[in-house]
Design a protein around this motif. Sequence first.
Motif, PDB file in Angstrom:
ATOM      1  N   TYR A  11     -20.053 -30.833  43.257  1.00 53.77           N
ATOM      2  CA  TYR A  11     -19.585 -29.811  44.192  1.00 53.77           C
ATOM      3  C   TYR A  11     -20.615 -29.551  45.297  1.00 53.77           C
ATOM      4  CZ  TYR A  11     -18.198 -25.304  46.082  1.00 53.77           C
ATOM      5  OH  TYR A  11     -17.853 -24.292  46.944  1.00 53.77           O
ATOM      6  N   ASN A  12     -21.882 -29.448  44.925  1.00 50.73           N
ATOM      7  CA  ASN A  12     -22.925 -29.161  45.910  1.00 50.73           C
ATOM      8  C   ASN A  12     -23.076 -30.266  46.945  1.00 50.73           C
ATOM      9  OD1 ASN A  12     -23.546 -26.703  44.750  1.00 50.73           O
ATOM     10  ND2 ASN A  12     -25.206 -27.516  43.486  1.00 50.73           N
ATOM     11  N   ASN A  13     -22.627 -31.462  46.610  1.00 48.27           N
ATOM     12  CA  ASN A  13     -22.733 -32.581  47.546  1.00 48.27           C
ATOM     13  C   ASN A  13     -21.418 -32.903  48.252  1.00 48.27           C
ATOM     14  OD1 ASN A  13     -25.551 -34.041  47.386  1.00 48.27           O
ATOM     15  ND2 ASN A  13     -25.084 -33.350  45.308  1.00 48.27           N
ATOM     16  N   LEU A  14     -20.396 -32.068  48.039  1.00 42.04           N
ATOM     17  CA  LEU A  14     -19.139 -32.250  48.750  1.00 42.04           C
ATOM     18  C   LEU A  14     -19.286 -31.837  50.213  1.00 42.04           C
ATOM     19  CD1 LEU A  14     -16.405 -30.801  46.328  1.00 42.04           C
ATOM     20  CD2 LEU A  14     -16.709 -33.195  46.980  1.00 42.04           C
ATOM     21  N   PRO A  15     -18.526 -32.460  51.114  1.00 39.61           N
ATOM     22  CA  PRO A  15     -18.474 -31.967  52.499  1.00 39.61           C
ATOM     23  C   PRO A  15     -17.946 -30.541  52.513  1.00 39.61           C
ATOM     24  CG  PRO A  15     -17.468 -34.146  52.320  1.00 39.61           C
ATOM     25  CD  PRO A  15     -17.704 -33.663  50.916  1.00 39.61           C
ATOM     26  N   LYS A  16     -18.308 -29.790  53.530  1.00 39.44           N
ATOM     27  CA  LYS A  16     -17.930 -28.384  53.608  1.00 39.44           C
ATOM     28  C   LYS A  16     -16.417 -28.183  53.547  1.00 39.44           C
ATOM     29  CE  LYS A  16     -22.063 -26.679  53.908  1.00 39.44           C
ATOM     30  NZ  LYS A  16     -22.621 -25.877  52.772  1.00 39.44           N
ATOM     31  N   ASP A  17     -15.651 -29.096  54.171  1.00 38.43           N
ATOM     32  CA  ASP A  17     -14.200 -28.912  54.172  1.00 38.43           C
ATOM     33  C   ASP A  17     -13.619 -29.046  52.769  1.00 38.43           C
ATOM     34  OD1 ASP A  17     -14.896 -31.617  54.221  1.00 38.43           O
ATOM     35  OD2 ASP A  17     -12.985 -32.202  55.113  1.00 38.43           O
TER      36      ASP A  17
END
Length: 213
Positions: free
Chosen positions: A12-18
């Motif tokens: 989750y922490n490395n997901l793109p903001k969108d």
Amino acid sequence: MEEIRKAALAYYNNLPKDLQKLTSAKFKEIDSSGDGTISIEEFKKSMGSSFHNNSVIMERSFKELDNNGDRKLDFNEYITLYYLVESGRVLIYCAGNGCKAAPFLKGLYFTCVDCFHHNKNGTFDLCTSCYHNAGFVHEHTNFVDNHVLLRSKAACCESTSEPCSPGSDSESNRQVSRTGSKRRALLGFIKSGASVARAVGNMTSDVASCSIM
């Protein structure tokens, strides 16, 4: 289970903001009461299809996900649920006789190589205890753990890929070459006479099976 929670948060922490916003929006959609948590009732109503509408499995899964035992899922606990559902891991059960390692396999497990590649209805998976104690009935005998399966498929793909450009002395090509050598060495070891190696050797003998999932 703690390792799965950490993996989910890392993803989750490395997901793109969108995509992080999309995850948050999905959480709010399930939280129909708007109290900032997901109750067991909201969980069953929204996630039933992901658990094949099996009420018992859903209740046991909810208990596993509820890290602090308050009978609700906060956002961080929901992230673990999201990871399990999106990865398909939530539907990987132990097929051992009367195994209690439910509702889903949380750590290292063994999978039937033949079913993994050729059974359209799904895989046949076992917890380490059931495999160790032969507490299962199955038509195939080729089993490997999920880590060996992943590494062997990587080695298989490497063995069928193009080599580095001849004469190139770039550091990137040298690094790829070294990595490829390690993977080919792993593939060679896997194809040795040991029973685990034979299982993966059978798997990697078919080039069509070399695509990563």
